[in-house]
Write a protein that holds these residues in place. Sequence first.
Motif, short mmCIF file in Angstrom:
data_model
loop_
_atom_site.label_atom_id
_atom_site.label_comp_id
_atom_site.label_asym_id
_atom_site.label_seq_id
_atom_site.Cartn_x
_atom_site.Cartn_y
_atom_site.Cartn_z
N MET A 121 0.84 -1.19 0.00
CA MET A 121 0.00 0.00 0.00
C MET A 121 0.88 1.24 0.00
N LEU A 171 1.77 4.99 1.05
CA LEU A 171 1.52 5.89 2.16
C LEU A 171 1.81 7.31 1.70
N VAL A 217 -0.27 7.96 11.15
CA VAL A 217 -0.37 7.11 9.97
C VAL A 217 -0.48 5.65 10.38
N ARG A 218 0.34 5.25 11.36
CA ARG A 218 0.28 3.86 11.82
C ARG A 218 -1.09 3.56 12.42
N ILE A 255 -3.67 2.98 9.76
CA ILE A 255 -3.54 1.67 9.13
C ILE A 255 -4.12 0.59 10.04
N GLU A 256 -3.79 0.65 11.32
CA GLU A 256 -4.26 -0.38 12.25
C GLU A 256 -5.77 -0.32 12.43
N ALA A 286 -7.84 0.09 10.13
CA ALA A 286 -8.44 -0.58 8.98
C ALA A 286 -8.26 -2.09 9.02
N LEU A 287 -7.44 -2.59 9.93
CA LEU A 287 -7.13 -4.02 9.94
C LEU A 287 -8.35 -4.91 10.17
N ILE A 302 -0.89 -7.88 5.76
CA ILE A 302 -0.66 -6.55 5.19
C ILE A 302 0.82 -6.21 5.35
N VAL A 323 3.71 -3.11 4.79
CA VAL A 323 3.92 -1.67 4.64
C VAL A 323 5.40 -1.46 4.33
N TRP A 371 3.99 -5.54 14.87
CA TRP A 371 4.44 -5.66 13.49
C TRP A 371 5.81 -6.36 13.48
N TRP A 420 2.00 -7.42 9.12
CA TRP A 420 1.06 -7.81 10.17
C TRP A 420 0.24 -8.97 9.63
#
Length: 293
Positions: free
Chosen positions: A1, A3, A12-13, A16-17, A19-20, A31, A33, A49, A62
Amino acid sequence: MALDRPGRPADVRRAIEAALPQLHAQGWCRIDVRVAAAGPLGAAFGAPWFGGTIGPDQVWSWALRHPWLAPARGSLDSVRTHLPGSRTARRLAGISPAVLPRTVATLAEDRYWLVRERRRSAPAATRAVIAAAPPGTVHHAESRYRTIRQALALVPADARAGTVLDVGSGSGRVLEVARRLGFATLSGIEHDPDLVASSRHRLGRAATIVQGDALAEPIDPAVATLFLNNPLQPEVLDRFAALLRRSLDQRDRPLVLLYLNAPTLDPFLAIGLRVVHAGPLFAALVHDPAPAP
């Protein structure tokens, strides 16, 4: 993905988390990164991670659904359990067409090497009496030749110069494949005396096979590759991981752990190993030596 959104690295982290769970519900298994190692995002990621460096970048991963865990039961499973006939028929009904080529290749390679073994007239090994097995031991089951070869093929050439240790070495099949692949020093530990005799007959002086309990024996600091086909119950894996950590503390060195049919990887992640491969057949973890001060 990609960023490309602005903001602080920690934000940002967190985005992302957040959306997991949705990605997990949609069937995604993992996923990754990829960020610049010299950039600010590289410092934002950490446990749980796991990551590594690829050229100028870092890749953080992850696992949303571990492939070594049983999948959730669905409608097809419900239908399959009510199929008439034998357990074999139900298993055949559960084979996905996508895995048929791999399954056929695996069975064909097994058949080829079994024919080769019969020509050597190696004595048949008997199963150990369950009551005589060390506490926490899982019943012996042979690994597939093709799976062994694919797992051992991940070990770098320089690591093959060290010792490969097969925990629960059975009749010596893993060590036989390792010998063909050029591993320098072969060793195994097995609690069943009949299987020990079988593996010694097969490998002769090419390998050192110890009869004993893997939870009671220290791990040789010369071991560079560790092979496990789920030889231990999950509740004792912490003890084995502690033995491995003690060995690494005794001699900090590169080490590859190949784990077939793993019930969990958590004890090995807890001692600092990182996942470099997680497939449905086996997982591979590595330990990198601490950088020199």
